[in-house]
Design an enzyme around this catalytic site. Structure first.
Site, PDB file in Angstrom:
ATOM      1  N   ASP A 211       1.146  -1.171   0.373  1.00 59.84           N
ATOM      2  CA  ASP A 211       0.217   0.086   0.305  1.00 59.84           C
ATOM      3  C   ASP A 211       0.744   1.115   0.052  1.00 59.84           C
ATOM      4  O   ASP A 211       1.171   1.505   0.816  1.00 59.84           O
ATOM      5  CB  ASP A 211      -0.859  -0.202   1.404  1.00 59.84           C
ATOM      6  CG  ASP A 211      -2.091   1.325   1.354  1.00 59.84           C
ATOM      7  OD1 ASP A 211      -1.795   1.811   0.219  1.00 59.84           O
ATOM      8  OD2 ASP A 211      -3.084   1.285   1.928  1.00 59.84           O
ATOM      9  N   ASP A 419      -2.373   5.213  -5.879  1.00 61.56           N
ATOM     10  CA  ASP A 419      -2.356   4.399  -4.582  1.00 61.56           C
ATOM     11  C   ASP A 419      -3.105   2.281  -4.478  1.00 61.56           C
ATOM     12  O   ASP A 419      -3.751   2.627  -5.229  1.00 61.56           O
ATOM     13  CB  ASP A 419      -3.872   4.633  -3.809  1.00 61.56           C
ATOM     14  CG  ASP A 419      -4.097   4.057  -2.378  1.00 61.56           C
ATOM     15  OD1 ASP A 419      -2.767   3.294  -1.947  1.00 61.56           O
ATOM     16  OD2 ASP A 419      -5.347   3.606  -2.709  1.00 61.56           O
TER      17      ASP A 419
END
Length: 567
Positions: A211, A419
Site C-alpha cells: 500500500d 495508490d
C-alpha cells in the site's frame, strides 16, 4: 633522410561492447598505433626474443613519440585526417549503441558498483479469493484521534486495552541500491496485491498488502487481540522489550498532530489509523528485526518500527482472511522506505509492477537499482505538510479525444494520487459523470446496461457472457491523463487502455472499474488504483521528488537473474 625525420605515430583505442543478449562476454579494448615508417622485419623481432627470455623485462620508459603523436600541424593532412574520420565514426557508433542497447551499459556500470546502499526486491503473491465476491479496497490510511483514557498501561508481555474506543476523525498526522519483493494478487476476485516479509528472531513470515497510500506497516498481533481476522499466519507476539516507548522520535511524529498532542507519560506508543473506506486499525508501536534477502541471496537484518495491531474494524477483516497486515510504503517518516533510507540501507525509492494477467502478480522493490535509466516518463511529486501520499498536479483527462471535466477548484489543475492500496480508480464527480455520458455510445455495439449486476455501479451485458475484456475492448477508447501542460504534444501522458479500467464480472458482464470518488472520500482528487496501474512499472523517487512510469510486462526486473525467486 629517414633517420633525420623520426616516424610519426598515431594511436587510438576501439572499445567494443558485448552483444545485448549476452552481456557476460564483457567488453574488448583494442589499441592501434599507426606509423609512417616501414614495419620491422620478422628476423629483427626474432633476434630480440632470446634476450627477453633470459632477462627480466626492463621498466618501460615514457615514449616521447607517443606523447606527440598528434601534432597540431598535421591534424588535417594525409593519414591523420582519415584517422580522425574513423574515430568520429567509431564514437558515433558507440553513442548510437548506448541508446539502442542501454541495458548493456547499465549492466556493466552496476556490476562495478558494489558499494553504497543495498537493493531489495519483493514478489507479489496471489491471494485465495472467493470468486463472485468483490473485495474493494480504498485505504489512504491516516492516524486519527484516540481516547487515551481507554488504555491501561501494560501487563507482563501483553498490552491491555480496557474498552473499545470511538472513531474520531481528526486532522491527518504524518507519520544505492535496492530490495525487491515478489508480488501476487489481483483486482478481482482478491481486490489487492501483497508480498511477504520476515520479522522477529527466529524470523517468521507475514503476508502484507502492498500500500503506497499508507504510512505505517502493521501486523496483526496477540497483545491480546480483541478483533483480528484469521490471517495467513499466527499472530505476531510482542515482548516487553519490543515495545516502542512514547518518547521515541517516531512515536512523537505520528502523534504530533493529534488534538491532545503527544502523550509524554505513556509507557507505550498507542495509535489508531482510519482508512478512506471507513476501516480502522488500533495498536501500539513495536520494534523488531526485519530480515531482507538481497538479490544475490545474502541476508540483511535491520531493526524497524511497525504497528502491533490488535483491533481491526470494517472491510479490513475481509481482506485479512489470508493476509496478516499492511505494508506501508508512503514517504512518511514512519514508512518502511524512509526508515531503511534513514539507516543508509537503501536510497529512498519505491517501485512496483503489477501484471495484467488474470492470475495477477508482479514485483515491488525498495531502492533505486531496478529503476530504468531510459524510457521512463517523469512528473514532479507534490510536497505537503498534511499528507504523505504520492500525488501530483494533473492538467487534463481525455476519453479518446474528448476532455473530461476535472471538477477542480482551478479550471486548469486537478490532483491525482497513485495508490496501490486501492483496488479501483476514482475520478472526481464531474469527471466521472462526463465519462459515463461518453460511454453511452457503446450501446450501438450491442452492449446493454445490466442493472441487475451489483458487482460494480455500471455494467453492460453482451449477447453472450464475456470471458475477457479483449472481447469488447474495440468498442472502448483509451483514457489519457496529461501532466504539465494541456498541449498534448508537450505534456507527459499516462495512458490507460480499456484493460486498465474495465473488468469482467462473475455474470460475464463488462463493468466500469472507475468509480465516483465523491461517494467514498471527499471527491476532490483522482485516485489511480491497482486496476489502472497494471502493466506499468511505477517508481516513486523520494530522493529527487518525482514519480515515473513505463510500460512493462511486470514478470521480473530486466536485470534480475533469479527466476526461482518469483516461483
Amino acid at each position: 633522410m629517414e633517420s633525420d625525420h623520426p616516424p610519426q605515430l598515431q594511436g587510438f583505442v576501439i572499445i567494443t561492447l558485448p552483444p545485448p543478449d549476452n552481456p557476460s562476454l564483457g567488453k574488448t579494448i583494442t589499441a592501434f598505433t599507426l606509423s609512417n615508417s616501414p614495419p620491422l622485419q620478422p628476423h629483427q623481432t626474432h633476434q630480440q626474443e632470446p634476450q627477453n627470455q633470459n632477462n627480466p623485462p626492463p621498466q618501460t620508459p615514457p615514449n616521447p613519440q607517443l606523447q606527440s603523436s598528434f601534432p597540431r600541424f598535421r591534424l588535417f593532412n594525409g593519414v591523420p585526417r582519415k584517422l580522425f574520420l574513423f574515430l568520429g565514426i567509431s564514437v558515433f557508433a558507440l553513442i548510437l549503441h548506448s541508446h539502442v542497447f542501454p541495458k548493456v551499459l547499465e549492466e556493466y556500470r552496476r556490476s562495478n558498483d558494489d558499494e553504497g546502499p543495498k537493493s531489495f526486491i519483493f514478489p507479489l503473491y496471489p491471494k485465495l479469493g472467493v470468486r463472485g465476491k468483490n473485495k474493494v479496497e480504498l485505504k489512504l490510511g491516516r492516524f486519527v484521534e484516540f481516547d487515551k483514557r481507554n488504555f491501561v498501561g501494560s501487563s507482563g508481555d501483553h498490552m491491555i486495552r480496557a474498552q473499545k474506543i470511538s472513531k474520531l476523525v481528526s486532522s491527518t498526522a504524518k507519520v544505492d541500491s535496492s530490495a525487491i519483493f515478489p508480488v501476487r494478487g489481483n483486482v478481482y476476485p482478491d481486490g489487492l496485491y501483497y508480498t511477504y516479509i520476515r520479522v522477529g528472531n527466529p524470523p517468521r513470515s507475514y503476508y502484507l498488502d502492498m500500500d503506497t497510500g499508507s504510512d505505517l506497516t502493521w501486523i496483526q498481533c496477540d497483545a491480546p487481540c480483541s478483533s483480528c481476522a484469521k490471517g495467513a499466519n499466527p499472530l505476531y507476539k510482542p515482548t516487553r522489550g519490543s515495545l516502542v516507548p512514547s518518547k521515541d522520535s517516531l512515536c512523537m511524529e505520528i502523534q504530533r498532530n493529534l488534538k491532545d498532542g503527544h502523550c509524554e507519560t505513556c509507557q507505550q506508543c498507542d495509535y489508531e489509523i482510519q482508512y478512506a473506506d471507513s476501516s480502522s486499525s488500533l495498536g501500539v508501536l513495536a520494534k523488531d528485526e526485519l530480515h531482507l534477502v538481497m538479490p544475490n541471496g545474502s541476508l540483511t537484518n535491520i531493526d524497524v518500527t511497525f504497528g502491533c495491531a490488535y483491533d481491526q474494524q470494517g472491510l479490513l477483516l475481509n481482506t485479512l482472511g489470508t493476509t496478516d497486515g499492511i505494508l506501508g510504503l508512503s514517504r512518511a517518516k514512519i514508512g518502511l522506505p524512509s526508515q531503511l533510507a534513514s539507516k543508509g540501507i537503501i536510497n529512498n525509492v519505491v517501485g512496483h509492477c503489477l501484471t495484467t494477467d488474470t492470475v495477477g502478480g508482479g514485483y515491488m522493490f525498495l531502492g533505486d537499482d531496478f529503476v530504468p535509466h531510459w524510457g521512463m516518463s517523469w512528473i514532479p511529486m507534490l510536497s505537503s505538510s498534511l499528507m504523505d501520499f504520492y500525488h501530483s498536479d494533473i492538467t487534463r483527462i481525455s476519453y479518446g479525444s474528448s476532455p473530461l471535466n476535472l471538477g477542480a477548484r482551478s479550471s486548469t489543475v486537478g490532483r491525482v494520487v497513485f495508490d496501490s492500496g486501492s483496488s479501483y480508480t476514482y475520478f472526481t464527480k464531474e469527471a466521472y459523470s462526463t465519462l459515463v455520458a461518453s460511454l453511452k455510445e457503446i450501446s450501438t455495439a450491442g452492449l446493454v446496461q445490466d442493472l441487475s449486476d451489483s458487482f460494480l455501479p455500471l455494467c453492460w451485458r453482451a449477447k453472450t457472457p464475456l470471458r475477457s475484456v479483449a472481447d469488447v475492448k474495440q468498442f472502448f477508447q483509451t483514457l489519457t491523463l496529461q501532466f504539465g501542460s494541456k498541449w498534448l504534444i508537450v505534456s507527459t501522458k499516462f495512458r490507460i487502455p480499456p484493460e486498465g479500467y474495465l473488468i469482467i464480472s462473475s455474470k460475464g458482464n463488462v463493468c466500469l472499474g472507475i468509480l465516483d470518488g465523491s461517494k467514498v472520500h471527499d471527491g476532490s482528487t483522482t485516485i489511480l488504483g491497482d486496476l489502472s496501474l497494471r502493466g506499468h512499472l511505477v517508481v516513486y523517487d523520494n530522493v529527487n521528488q518525482k514519480i515515473g512510469w513505463t510500460n512493462s510486462d511486470c514478470v521480473k526486473p530486466s536485470r534480475f537473474d533469479h527466476p526461482a525467486f518469483f516461483q
